[in-house]
Motif scaffolding. Structure first.
Motif, PDB file in Angstrom:
ATOM      1  N   VAL A  90       0.830  -1.213   0.000  1.00 21.11           N
ATOM      2  CA  VAL A  90       0.000   0.000   0.000  1.00 21.11           C
ATOM      3  C   VAL A  90       0.864   1.264   0.000  1.00 21.11           C
ATOM      4  N   LEU A  91       1.857   1.324   0.884  1.00 21.14           N
ATOM      5  CA  LEU A  91       2.667   2.549   0.983  1.00 21.14           C
ATOM      6  C   LEU A  91       3.536   2.774  -0.252  1.00 21.14           C
ATOM      7  N   LEU A  92       4.136   1.703  -0.764  1.00 18.71           N
ATOM      8  CA  LEU A  92       5.027   1.876  -1.912  1.00 18.71           C
ATOM      9  C   LEU A  92       4.267   2.131  -3.207  1.00 18.71           C
ATOM     10  N   ASN A  93       2.942   1.932  -3.183  1.00 23.73           N
ATOM     11  CA  ASN A  93       2.116   2.232  -4.362  1.00 23.73           C
ATOM     12  C   ASN A  93       1.240   3.465  -4.160  1.00 23.73           C
ATOM     13  N   PHE A  94       1.456   4.170  -3.042  1.00 20.80           N
ATOM     14  CA  PHE A  94       0.650   5.366  -2.778  1.00 20.80           C
ATOM     15  C   PHE A  94       0.852   6.411  -3.870  1.00 20.80           C
ATOM     16  N   HIS A  95       2.079   6.489  -4.405  1.00 19.05           N
ATOM     17  CA  HIS A  95       2.347   7.480  -5.454  1.00 19.05           C
ATOM     18  C   HIS A  95       1.461   7.246  -6.681  1.00 19.05           C
ATOM     19  N   SER A  96       1.083   5.980  -6.939  1.00 15.48           N
ATOM     20  CA  SER A  96       0.203   5.679  -8.079  1.00 15.48           C
ATOM     21  C   SER A  96      -1.189   6.260  -7.857  1.00 15.48           C
ATOM     22  N   LEU A  97      -1.671   6.156  -6.605  1.00 11.29           N
ATOM     23  CA  LEU A  97      -2.978   6.746  -6.271  1.00 11.29           C
ATOM     24  C   LEU A  97      -2.939   8.266  -6.454  1.00 11.29           C
ATOM     25  N   VAL A  98      -1.835   8.879  -6.012  1.00 12.20           N
ATOM     26  CA  VAL A  98      -1.696  10.335  -6.135  1.00 12.20           C
ATOM     27  C   VAL A  98      -1.686  10.728  -7.614  1.00 12.20           C
ATOM     28  N   ASN A  99      -0.982   9.964  -8.419  1.00  9.77           N
ATOM     29  CA  ASN A  99      -0.942  10.233  -9.856  1.00  9.77           C
ATOM     30  C   ASN A  99      -2.341  10.119 -10.469  1.00  9.77           C
ATOM     31  N   ASP A 100      -3.086   9.077 -10.076  1.00  8.35           N
ATOM     32  CA  ASP A 100      -4.470   8.914 -10.553  1.00  8.35           C
ATOM     33  C   ASP A 100      -5.311  10.129 -10.189  1.00  8.35           C
ATOM     34  N   ALA A 101      -5.105  10.634  -8.982  1.00  9.26           N
ATOM     35  CA  ALA A 101      -5.875  11.796  -8.513  1.00  9.26           C
ATOM     36  C   ALA A 101      -5.600  13.017  -9.390  1.00  9.26           C
ATOM     37  N   VAL A 102      -4.321  13.283  -9.670  1.00  9.70           N
ATOM     38  CA  VAL A 102      -3.946  14.449 -10.486  1.00  9.70           C
ATOM     39  C   VAL A 102      -4.467  14.288 -11.918  1.00  9.70           C
ATOM     40  N   VAL A 103      -4.375  13.070 -12.449  1.00  7.45           N
ATOM     41  CA  VAL A 103      -4.866  12.799 -13.816  1.00  7.45           C
ATOM     42  C   VAL A 103      -6.367  13.055 -13.899  1.00  7.45           C
ATOM     43  N   GLN A 104      -7.110  12.609 -12.898  1.00  6.39           N
ATOM     44  CA  GLN A 104      -8.565  12.840 -12.888  1.00  6.39           C
ATOM     45  C   GLN A 104      -8.884  14.329 -12.880  1.00  6.39           C
ATOM     46  N   ALA A 105      -8.134  15.090 -12.069  1.00  6.61           N
ATOM     47  CA  ALA A 105      -8.353  16.543 -12.008  1.00  6.61           C
ATOM     48  C   ALA A 105      -8.042  17.194 -13.358  1.00  6.61           C
TER      49      ALA A 105
END
Length: 320
Positions: free
Chosen positions: A207-222
């Protein structure tokens, strides 16, 4: 130390994402990332903070940065007052879609078992330290004296106590220790169950080492919803108010980050999951430690081997 290294590495991954993919907002975003992982560390090491609260706080504070550089970029930065309005409005506007809720679910289910596991390890250390110093009763001291030294008075300096005699004396002295046995066995079983709960999709390392992927998804959605979000923001906060300053570029030291990645070996042997399994397998060997301590002391150290002449408390005999 392994947990601390893992948090630091996950923070580096996320900061590197901004430096590589969103360099213009990296300096501001990295500050938010540092605050977020500081909260992660506080939670894991026992501070009373809510995962939902600090995940939401991270996305709340990230929204003004993303708005300023992705949704409605300008030559200068938005004012602090306007940024505060955006921060307050983030949960209603939902610029990042369901990513924050997804992050709350993943972190909630992965951080809590890890926090409990560390608390359990501290409890184990406390038990071991407490039982490391025993105060023997007078009866126990007399019995030990008679078992160990009375044969010396008869010149029998090489005689060891008989196994049965030794067990009677040592079990009597360790009666309080034996009471810990049932609880100790239950403790190790609980640790095994807890370790199992930390694996799979919600493993903290994953979960922690893939958190950056979630953040990237968030920025892409915005970015995808940019026109729609601009209109929504205008309705809630009005047109952007800007101040005559410019955000600095990426200030994150990627060389330092790369050194960190080299130091943290990602070989299978070095994963947190494997270290945990190895630890649990070693601990299993000591499941019966407190209950079997008298047997261990007598058979390994104190008593004579079966069939040899031994001291029975009064004389040397062939059999106890």
């Amino acid at each position: 130390e392994t947990f601390e290294m893992l948090i630091r590495l996950a923070e580096n991954y996320t900061s590197t994402l901004f430096c590589n993919a969103y360099r213009n907002m990296a300096a501001e975003a990295t500050t938010r990332v540092q605050e977020f992982f500081a909260d992660v560390g506080l939670f894991i090491f026992g501070t009373d903070v809510s995962t939902e609260e600090f995940v939401n706080r991270f996305f709340d504070t990230l929204f003004p940065v993303v708005y300023n550089h992705v949704i409605n970029p300008g030559l200068t930065d938005i004012s602090l007052e306007y940024a505060e309005c955006l921060r307050m409005a983030r949960r209603d506007i939902r610029p990042f879609g369901n990513v924050p809720q997804k992050a709350i679910g993943q972190l909630g289910r992965s951080l809590l078992p890890s926090r409990t596991f560390l608390q359990a390890l501290n409890l184990g250390i406390e038990v071991i330290n407490t039982t490391d110093h025993l105060h023997f009763s007078k009866d126990c001291s007399r019995a030990l004296l008679r078992m160990q030294y009375c044969p010396h008075c008869q010149g029998l300096t090489l005689s060891k106590p008989c196994m049965g005699y030794c067990l009677n004396v040592i079990r009597g002295c360790l009666a309080n220790m034996a009471e810990v046995d049932l609880h100790w066995r239950g403790y190790i079983q609980s640790l095994e169950e807890l370790s199992s709960a930390m694996s799979g999709t919600y493993d903290i390392e994953h979960v922690l080492l893939n958190f950056h992927s979630l953040v990237n998804d968030a920025v892409v959605q915005a970015r995808i919803k940019r026109p729609e979000l601009s209109e929504q923001v205008k309705k809630v906060c009005g047109p952007p108010i800007r101040k005559p300053t410019q955000s600095p570029g990426c200030s994150f030291d990627q060389n330092k980050d790369n050194q960190g990645l080299k130091m943290f070996s990602r070989d299978n042997e070095e994963t947190l999951a494997n270290r945990r399994k190895e630890f649990i397998s070693h601990l299993r060997l000591y499941r019966a430690f407190y209950g079997g301590l008298a047997d261990q002391l007598c058979s390994i150290e104190l008593a004579a081997a079966d069939g040899l002449p031994c001291w029975n408390g009064e004389d040397v005999v062939r059999r106890y």
